[in-house]
Write an enzyme that holds these catalytic residues in place. Structure first.
Site, PDB file in Angstrom:
ATOM      1  N   TYR A   1      -8.273  -5.937   9.114  1.00 43.54           N
ATOM      2  CA  TYR A   1      -8.785  -5.036  10.171  1.00 43.54           C
ATOM      3  C   TYR A   1     -10.306  -4.901  10.048  1.00 43.54           C
ATOM      4  CZ  TYR A   1      -4.729  -3.297  12.699  1.00 43.54           C
ATOM      5  OH  TYR A   1      -3.649  -3.182  13.537  1.00 43.54           O
TER       6      TYR A   1
ATOM      7  N   ASP B   1       6.088  11.345   9.821  1.00 43.10           N
ATOM      8  CA  ASP B   1       6.350  10.168   8.999  1.00 43.10           C
ATOM      9  C   ASP B   1       5.453   9.043   9.498  1.00 43.10           C
ATOM     10  OD1 ASP B   1       7.540   7.781   7.912  1.00 43.10           O
ATOM     11  OD2 ASP B   1       9.254   9.050   7.392  1.00 43.10           O
TER      12      ASP B   1
ATOM     13  N   LYS C   1      -9.060   2.396  13.992  1.00 46.60           N
ATOM     14  CA  LYS C   1      -9.727   1.489  14.936  1.00 46.60           C
ATOM     15  C   LYS C   1     -10.011   2.224  16.256  1.00 46.60           C
ATOM     16  CE  LYS C   1      -8.581  -2.608  17.565  1.00 46.60           C
ATOM     17  NZ  LYS C   1      -7.496  -3.531  17.869  1.00 46.60           N
TER      18      LYS C   1
ATOM     19  N   TYR D   1       6.901  -1.580  -3.977  1.00 49.52           N
ATOM     20  CA  TYR D   1       5.674  -0.785  -4.138  1.00 49.52           C
ATOM     21  C   TYR D   1       4.461  -1.690  -4.335  1.00 49.52           C
ATOM     22  CZ  TYR D   1       2.545   2.798  -6.066  1.00 49.52           C
ATOM     23  OH  TYR D   1       1.495   3.654  -6.301  1.00 49.52           O
TER      24      TYR D   1
HETATM   25  P1  NAD Z   1       3.191  11.747  -4.543  1.00 42.84           P
HETATM   26  O1  NAD Z   1       4.530  11.143  -4.448  1.00 42.84           O
HETATM   27  O2  NAD Z   1       3.047  13.084  -5.210  1.00 42.84           O
HETATM   28  O3  NAD Z   1       2.514  11.881  -3.113  1.00 42.84           O
HETATM   29  C1  NAD Z   1       2.808  11.029  -2.032  1.00 42.84           C
HETATM   30  C2  NAD Z   1       2.875  11.870  -0.778  1.00 42.84           C
HETATM   31  O4  NAD Z   1       3.140  11.015   0.351  1.00 42.84           O
HETATM   32  C3  NAD Z   1       4.006  12.892  -0.818  1.00 42.84           C
HETATM   33  O5  NAD Z   1       3.535  14.149  -0.381  1.00 42.84           O
HETATM   34  C4  NAD Z   1       5.057  12.313   0.136  1.00 42.84           C
HETATM   35  O6  NAD Z   1       5.884  13.295   0.707  1.00 42.84           O
HETATM   36  C5  NAD Z   1       4.170  11.600   1.134  1.00 42.84           C
HETATM   37  N1  NAD Z   1       4.854  10.499   1.843  1.00 42.84           N
HETATM   38  C6  NAD Z   1       5.603   9.503   1.305  1.00 42.84           C
HETATM   39  N2  NAD Z   1       6.053   8.697   2.269  1.00 42.84           N
HETATM   40  C7  NAD Z   1       5.582   9.177   3.444  1.00 42.84           C
HETATM   41  C8  NAD Z   1       5.726   8.777   4.797  1.00 42.84           C
HETATM   42  N3  NAD Z   1       6.458   7.698   5.143  1.00 42.84           N
HETATM   43  N4  NAD Z   1       5.113   9.515   5.763  1.00 42.84           N
HETATM   44  C9  NAD Z   1       4.397  10.603   5.442  1.00 42.84           C
HETATM   45  N5  NAD Z   1       4.230  11.040   4.167  1.00 42.84           N
HETATM   46  C10 NAD Z   1       4.819  10.332   3.190  1.00 42.84           C
HETATM   47  O7  NAD Z   1       2.265  10.674  -5.272  1.00 42.84           O
HETATM   48  P2  NAD Z   1       0.765  10.743  -5.783  1.00 42.84           P
HETATM   49  O8  NAD Z   1       0.778  10.517  -7.238  1.00 42.84           O
HETATM   50  O9  NAD Z   1       0.077  11.936  -5.246  1.00 42.84           O
HETATM   51  O10 NAD Z   1       0.180   9.430  -5.101  1.00 42.84           O
HETATM   52  C11 NAD Z   1      -0.601   9.477  -3.926  1.00 42.84           C
HETATM   53  C12 NAD Z   1      -1.079   8.073  -3.581  1.00 42.84           C
HETATM   54  O11 NAD Z   1      -1.848   7.523  -4.644  1.00 42.84           O
HETATM   55  C13 NAD Z   1       0.065   7.092  -3.310  1.00 42.84           C
HETATM   56  O12 NAD Z   1      -0.297   6.252  -2.227  1.00 42.84           O
HETATM   57  C14 NAD Z   1       0.138   6.286  -4.583  1.00 42.84           C
HETATM   58  O13 NAD Z   1       0.614   4.988  -4.352  1.00 42.84           O
HETATM   59  C15 NAD Z   1      -1.319   6.272  -5.033  1.00 42.84           C
HETATM   60  N6  NAD Z   1      -1.413   6.087  -6.490  1.00 42.84           N
HETATM   61  C16 NAD Z   1      -1.088   7.103  -7.351  1.00 42.84           C
HETATM   62  C17 NAD Z   1      -1.164   6.893  -8.715  1.00 42.84           C
HETATM   63  C18 NAD Z   1      -0.848   7.976  -9.723  1.00 42.84           C
HETATM   64  O14 NAD Z   1      -0.855   7.708 -10.913  1.00 42.84           O
HETATM   65  N7  NAD Z   1      -0.581   9.202  -9.321  1.00 42.84           N
HETATM   66  C19 NAD Z   1      -1.553   5.643  -9.212  1.00 42.84           C
HETATM   67  C20 NAD Z   1      -1.841   4.633  -8.305  1.00 42.84           C
HETATM   68  C21 NAD Z   1      -1.788   4.871  -6.954  1.00 42.84           C
END
Ligand code: NAD
Ligand code: UDP
Length: 321
Positions: free
Chosen positions: A158, A57, A104, A144
């Site tokens: 950073y 995590d 870093k 979010y």
């Molecule tokens: P997703 O929920 O499928 O993937 C997120 C992953 O992060 C998951 O595997 C989850 O288990 C992991 N995760 C969450 N909290 C965590 C933690 N504290 N420690 C370790 N792992 C953790 O979502 P996604 O659609 O694949 O999105 C991936 C990234 O892209 C995210 O940061 C999201 O904000 C960004 N994003 C996605 C979209 C979209 O449309 N899919 C749009 C804008 C931004």
């Protein structure tokens, strides 16, 4: 060949990125706490000696030796990021701090998966990177979108203060295979509802717009940004084709041949009215633009959900080709 860490590597976008980086010959560490992601998304890659999975995590620090970090860990669907808002903020703030500390220490280049949500409910359309946004700091989406805004601030500070080599991708709505059936975002909801004959849940009157990017296009954009020398400013990555939610529902009904009806529900608070990226910067800096149309992307995504629903023993009401 580089040693690359992908946080959120078992998630929807992360798993496609991991696969792409392995194909390019890199060594990849996927780090995930499996909150919204699943090992199932990486199962077909598990035999690869250049892939390592770490259950961790990111709110807790971790010591690793890597050259690049793609920092994607964060739940992305409103349903999931609002399930435990404090955890979402912690993931964005403490998690990004930890990844920046790591970058870093080992002098790694780090890319943040930021979001179009930093523009909130935008009053400028389409959205360019120099628009500061219209974000509610205390609404249900704030954990979010404010979380990602702080993450961008941390990245930038950073860079300025410690010379960390940063990249910031502002990702717009992305879809494709490996979205979870219960993900809760609009494309997965509508396809699952259409295939199972359930009513299509339109929030509000469906006139709100989004611009949908197919995941293979997005992954190429992320890698192009990571590889772009000196590109420290945020870059929008998304597909500028804009559709209303009603148009999306009609397209999915037509492509699945579904008997589902439309059911109109209350619009969630602070739901953005319209969203479309201006991708001039990505075109100029990266020579990148999406190539998959919504229709082609949906045609590639629907069979994945058919397969997934059959695995989960759903009765399918629609007969997609
Ligand atoms: P997703 O929920 O499928 O993937 C997120 C992953 O992060 C998951 O595997 C989850 O288990 C992991 N995760 C969450 N909290 C965590 C933690 N504290 N420690 C370790 N792992 C953790 O979502 P996604 O659609 O694949 O999105 C991936 C990234 O892209 C995210 O940061 C999201 O904000 C960004 N994003 C996605 C979209 C979209 O449309 N899919 C749009 C804008 C931004
Ligand atoms: N939406 C909808 N029905 C659903 C899920 C979402 O009408 O079953 C709408 C939602 O209100 C929003 C748009 O579709 O206007 C995109 O929602 P999503 O959760 O996919 O992403 P975001 O709002 O973060 O762009």
């Amino acid at each position: 060949m580089a040693q690359i860490l992908v946080t959120g590597g078992a998630g929807f976008i992360g798993s496609h990125l991991v696969e792409y980086l392995l194909q390019q010959g890199h060594e990849v560490l996927s780090l995930d706490n499996y909150f919204t992601g699943s090992k199932e998304n990486l199962r077909h890659l598990l035999g690869q000696p250049r892939l390592e999975l770490i259950r961790h995590d990111i709110v807790n620090p971790i010591m690793l030796e890597v050259e690049q970090i793609y920092h994607l860990a964060c739940p992305a669907s409103p349903v999931h990021y609002q399930y435990n808002p404090v955890k979402t903020i912690k993931t964005n703030v403490m998690g990004t701090l930890n990844m920046l500390g790591l970058a870093k220490r080992v002098k790694a280049r780090i890319l943040l998966a930021s979001t179009s949500e930093v523009y909130g409910d935008p009053q400028v359309h389409p959205q360019r990177e120099d628009y500061w946004g219209n974000v509610n700091p205390i609404g249900p989406r704030s954990c979010y979108d404010e979380g990602k805004r702080v993450a961008e601030t941390l990245m930038t500070d950073y860079h300025r203060q410690n010379g960390v080599d940063i990249r910031i991708a502002r990702i717009f709505n992305t879809y494709g295979p490996r979205m979870a059936v219960q993900d809760g975002r609009v494309i997965s909801n509508f396809i699952v509802q259409a295939l199972t004959g359930q009513a299509i849940t339109i929030y509000g009157d469906g006139s709100q717009t989004r611009s949908f990017c197919y995941v293979s296009d997005l992954v190429k954009g992320l890698v192009a940004l990571m590889d772009c020398e000196g590109c420290h400013e945020p870059v929008n990555l998304g597909n500028p084709e804009e559709y209303s939610i009603l148009e999306l529902a009609e397209k999915i009904l037509a492509l699945t041949g579904s008997p589902s009806r439309l059911s109109f529900r209350e619009l969630p608070k602070d739901d953005p009215v319209k969203r479309r990226p201006d991708i001039t910067r990505a075109r100029q800096l990266l020579g990148w633009q999406p190539s998959v149309t919504l229709e082609d992307g949906l045609k590639a995504t629907i069979p994945y959900f058919v397969h997934k629903l059959r695995q989960l023993h759903y009765e399918l009401a629609a007969n997609p080709d």
